[in-house]
Write a protein that holds these residues in place. Structure first.
Motif, PDB file in Angstrom:
ATOM      1  N   LEU A 198     -33.468  -2.845 -18.177  1.00 50.89           N
ATOM      2  CA  LEU A 198     -33.398  -1.231 -18.287  1.00 50.89           C
ATOM      3  C   LEU A 198     -31.825  -0.861 -18.239  1.00 50.89           C
ATOM      4  N   GLN A 199     -31.255  -1.376 -17.192  1.00 54.13           N
ATOM      5  CA  GLN A 199     -29.852  -0.791 -16.969  1.00 54.13           C
ATOM      6  C   GLN A 199     -28.918  -1.131 -18.202  1.00 54.13           C
ATOM      7  N   ASP A 200     -29.205  -2.383 -19.063  1.00 51.00           N
ATOM      8  CA  ASP A 200     -28.287  -2.630 -19.989  1.00 51.00           C
ATOM      9  C   ASP A 200     -29.070  -3.032 -21.499  1.00 51.00           C
ATOM     10  N   PRO A 201     -29.477  -2.020 -21.804  1.00 53.65           N
ATOM     11  CA  PRO A 201     -30.218  -2.215 -23.143  1.00 53.65           C
ATOM     12  C   PRO A 201     -29.536  -2.884 -24.143  1.00 53.65           C
ATOM     13  N   ASP A 202     -28.138  -2.541 -24.222  1.00 54.30           N
ATOM     14  CA  ASP A 202     -27.257  -3.229 -25.174  1.00 54.30           C
ATOM     15  C   ASP A 202     -27.186  -4.780 -24.954  1.00 54.30           C
ATOM     16  N   ALA A 203     -27.207  -5.455 -23.921  1.00 52.54           N
ATOM     17  CA  ALA A 203     -27.327  -6.755 -23.402  1.00 52.54           C
ATOM     18  C   ALA A 203     -28.556  -7.462 -24.043  1.00 52.54           C
ATOM     19  N   VAL A 204     -29.818  -6.659 -23.851  1.00 52.47           N
ATOM     20  CA  VAL A 204     -30.905  -7.014 -24.192  1.00 52.47           C
ATOM     21  C   VAL A 204     -30.962  -7.216 -25.812  1.00 52.47           C
ATOM     22  N   THR A 205     -30.759  -6.241 -26.384  1.00 45.17           N
ATOM     23  CA  THR A 205     -30.650  -6.107 -27.979  1.00 45.17           C
ATOM     24  C   THR A 205     -29.601  -7.476 -28.463  1.00 45.17           C
ATOM     25  N   ALA A 206     -28.502  -7.537 -27.810  1.00 48.35           N
ATOM     26  CA  ALA A 206     -27.676  -8.754 -28.181  1.00 48.35           C
ATOM     27  C   ALA A 206     -28.288 -10.052 -27.863  1.00 48.35           C
ATOM     28  N   GLY A 207     -29.068 -10.313 -26.992  1.00 49.87           N
ATOM     29  CA  GLY A 207     -29.550 -11.276 -26.584  1.00 49.87           C
ATOM     30  C   GLY A 207     -30.824 -11.751 -27.435  1.00 49.87           C
ATOM     31  N   LEU A 208     -31.518 -10.670 -28.177  1.00 48.61           N
ATOM     32  CA  LEU A 208     -32.639 -11.125 -28.904  1.00 48.61           C
ATOM     33  C   LEU A 208     -32.206 -11.014 -30.232  1.00 48.61           C
TER      34      LEU A 208
END
Length: 50
Positions: free
Chosen positions: A6-16
């Motif tokens: 939840l702290q880094d939603p951009d990283a989650v989006t980039a990973g998916l």
């Protein structure tokens, strides 16, 4: 663990997100499905084999 996501939603989006576009694959699949559909549909009633 979820707190860190939840702290880094951009990283989650980039990973998916896939690196490459699947547009050419989608186009090929659509062409194949259209051809298969033409194989299994009835011929147009205005067509005459005479």
């Amino acid at each position: 663990m979820a707190f860190h996501l939840l702290q880094d939603p951009d990283a989650v989006t980039a990973g998916l997100t896939p690196d490459s576009s699947s547009g050419s694959i989608e186009g090929a699949v659509n062409r194949i499905e259209r051809i298969e559909g033409q194989l299994y549909t009835e011929p147009d009633s205005t067509y005459s084999a005479e």
